[in-house]
Design a protein around this motif. Structure first.
Motif, short mmCIF file in Angstrom:
data_model
loop_
_atom_site.label_atom_id
_atom_site.label_comp_id
_atom_site.label_asym_id
_atom_site.label_seq_id
_atom_site.Cartn_x
_atom_site.Cartn_y
_atom_site.Cartn_z
N ALA A 58 0.83 -1.20 0.00
CA ALA A 58 0.00 0.00 0.00
C ALA A 58 0.87 1.26 0.00
CB ALA A 58 -0.93 0.00 1.21
N ILE A 59 1.95 1.24 0.78
CA ILE A 59 2.86 2.39 0.78
C ILE A 59 3.56 2.50 -0.57
CG2 ILE A 59 5.03 3.26 1.75
CD1 ILE A 59 4.07 2.34 4.48
N LEU A 60 4.03 1.38 -1.11
CA LEU A 60 4.69 1.40 -2.41
C LEU A 60 3.75 1.90 -3.50
CD1 LEU A 60 7.23 0.65 -4.05
CD2 LEU A 60 6.23 -1.61 -4.35
N ALA A 61 2.52 1.40 -3.52
CA ALA A 61 1.55 1.84 -4.52
C ALA A 61 1.23 3.32 -4.37
CB ALA A 61 0.27 1.01 -4.40
N SER A 62 1.15 3.80 -3.14
CA SER A 62 0.84 5.22 -2.92
C SER A 62 1.96 6.12 -3.39
CB SER A 62 0.56 5.47 -1.44
OG SER A 62 -0.56 4.73 -1.02
N VAL A 63 3.19 5.75 -3.09
CA VAL A 63 4.33 6.59 -3.49
C VAL A 63 4.47 6.60 -5.01
CG1 VAL A 63 6.84 6.76 -3.41
CG2 VAL A 63 5.57 6.36 -1.32
N VAL A 64 4.39 5.43 -5.64
CA VAL A 64 4.50 5.37 -7.10
C VAL A 64 3.30 6.08 -7.74
CG1 VAL A 64 4.57 3.80 -9.08
CG2 VAL A 64 5.92 3.30 -7.06
N GLY A 65 2.12 5.96 -7.14
CA GLY A 65 0.95 6.65 -7.66
C GLY A 65 1.09 8.16 -7.61
N ILE A 66 1.64 8.68 -6.51
CA ILE A 66 1.84 10.12 -6.39
C ILE A 66 2.84 10.61 -7.42
CG2 ILE A 66 2.80 11.91 -4.87
CD1 ILE A 66 1.47 10.39 -2.52
N VAL A 67 3.92 9.87 -7.60
CA VAL A 67 4.93 10.27 -8.59
C VAL A 67 4.35 10.20 -10.00
CG1 VAL A 67 7.15 9.61 -9.58
CG2 VAL A 67 6.87 9.67 -7.12
N SER A 68 3.52 9.20 -10.28
CA SER A 68 2.92 9.11 -11.62
C SER A 68 1.96 10.25 -11.88
CB SER A 68 2.22 7.77 -11.80
OG SER A 68 0.98 7.75 -11.14
N LYS A 69 1.36 10.79 -10.84
CA LYS A 69 0.47 11.93 -11.02
C LYS A 69 1.24 13.20 -11.37
CE LYS A 69 -2.77 9.34 -10.39
NZ LYS A 69 -2.62 8.47 -11.52
N LEU A 70 2.50 13.30 -10.95
CA LEU A 70 3.32 14.44 -11.37
C LEU A 70 3.57 14.40 -12.87
CD1 LEU A 70 5.90 14.51 -8.44
CD2 LEU A 70 3.83 15.87 -8.71
N ALA A 71 3.90 13.22 -13.39
CA ALA A 71 4.06 13.07 -14.84
C ALA A 71 2.73 13.27 -15.55
CB ALA A 71 4.64 11.70 -15.17
N GLY A 72 1.66 12.81 -14.93
CA GLY A 72 0.33 13.00 -15.52
C GLY A 72 -0.08 14.46 -15.57
N GLY A 73 0.28 15.22 -14.55
CA GLY A 73 -0.02 16.65 -14.55
C GLY A 73 0.70 17.38 -15.66
N THR A 74 1.94 17.00 -15.90
CA THR A 74 2.70 17.58 -17.02
C THR A 74 2.03 17.23 -18.34
OG1 THR A 74 4.73 17.38 -15.74
CG2 THR A 74 4.96 17.69 -18.11
N HIS A 75 1.56 16.00 -18.47
CA HIS A 75 0.91 15.59 -19.71
C HIS A 75 -0.43 16.30 -19.91
CE1 HIS A 75 -0.71 13.33 -22.99
NE2 HIS A 75 -1.68 12.85 -22.24
N VAL A 76 -1.22 16.43 -18.87
CA VAL A 76 -2.51 17.10 -19.00
C VAL A 76 -2.29 18.57 -19.37
CG1 VAL A 76 -4.53 17.87 -17.70
CG2 VAL A 76 -3.81 15.50 -17.57
N ARG A 77 -1.23 19.15 -18.87
CA ARG A 77 -0.93 20.54 -19.20
C ARG A 77 -0.50 20.68 -20.66
NH1 ARG A 77 3.89 23.95 -17.99
NH2 ARG A 77 3.14 26.07 -18.13
#
Length: 181
Positions: A58-77
């Motif tokens: 759960a911790i691993l999934a949360s950390v990787v999920g948060i980091v993937s959202k940073l890349a996703g934010g760049t893509h959505v922009r």
């Protein structure tokens, strides 16, 4: 570039998943701290044999999920095909790890025993995130079917205006004007 249907849906889902991953990380970290200290008799924790592995994933999934959202934010922009590669691969990896945590959450629920409310919150968030992250991955890759849903994988205007417009010689040596080869 005009906004597309996929972008209008992916942006709020990205923000929702970011918040849910952050909340899951906070609760999973608290539970892991109590679990490591041997305080499984705490009323908010409890647990069973699957708790240690579940909290780790759960911790691993949360950390990787948060980091993937940073890349996703760049893509959505930017919303271009070149930013889609980073966002798509990071979100797919985050979904895979979240799916592993989902399996362990199901196993923990199936084993039973006393599970405190904080542990049940982590289980619920991981279960919900498995489905919302999968929906997000599908929205990112919806451009394969139509450019109405995403940036598309075949941007015809990519690189236009970067050069002089002259054709580039792709052979061996370039002949100099006025000489015979």
């Amino acid at each position: 570039m005009a906004q597309t249907v996929g972008r209008n849906v992916a942006a709020p889902l990205l923000f929702l998943n970011l918040l849910m991953y952050a909340i899951a990380l906070g609760f999973a970290s608290w539970c892991t701290n109590r679990y490591i200290n041997g305080q499984t008799n705490h009323p908010s924790l409890g647990g069973n044999g699957a708790t240690g592995l579940f909290l780790t994933f759960a911790i691993l999934a949360s950390v990787v999920g948060i980091v993937s959202k940073l890349a996703g934010g760049t893509h959505v922009r930017a919303w271009r095909s070149d930013s889609l590669a980073a966002a798509g691969s990071a979100s797919l990896i985050a979904w895979a790890i979240t799916a592993l945590a989902f399996g362990l959450a199901c196993k923990e629920i199936n084993v039973g025993g006393h599970r405190g409310w904080r542990l049940r919150v982590v289980e619920a968030f991981i279960i919900i995130l498995t489905f919302t992250q999968f929906l997000y991955v599908l929205l990112l890759h919806a451009g394969m079917f139509s450019s109405k849903y995403g940036p598309g994988y075949r941007d015809r205007d990519y690189g236009i205006g970067a050069g002089t417009g002259e054709p580039i010689h792709k052979g061996g040596a370039v002949p100099v004007a006025g000489t015979r080869v």
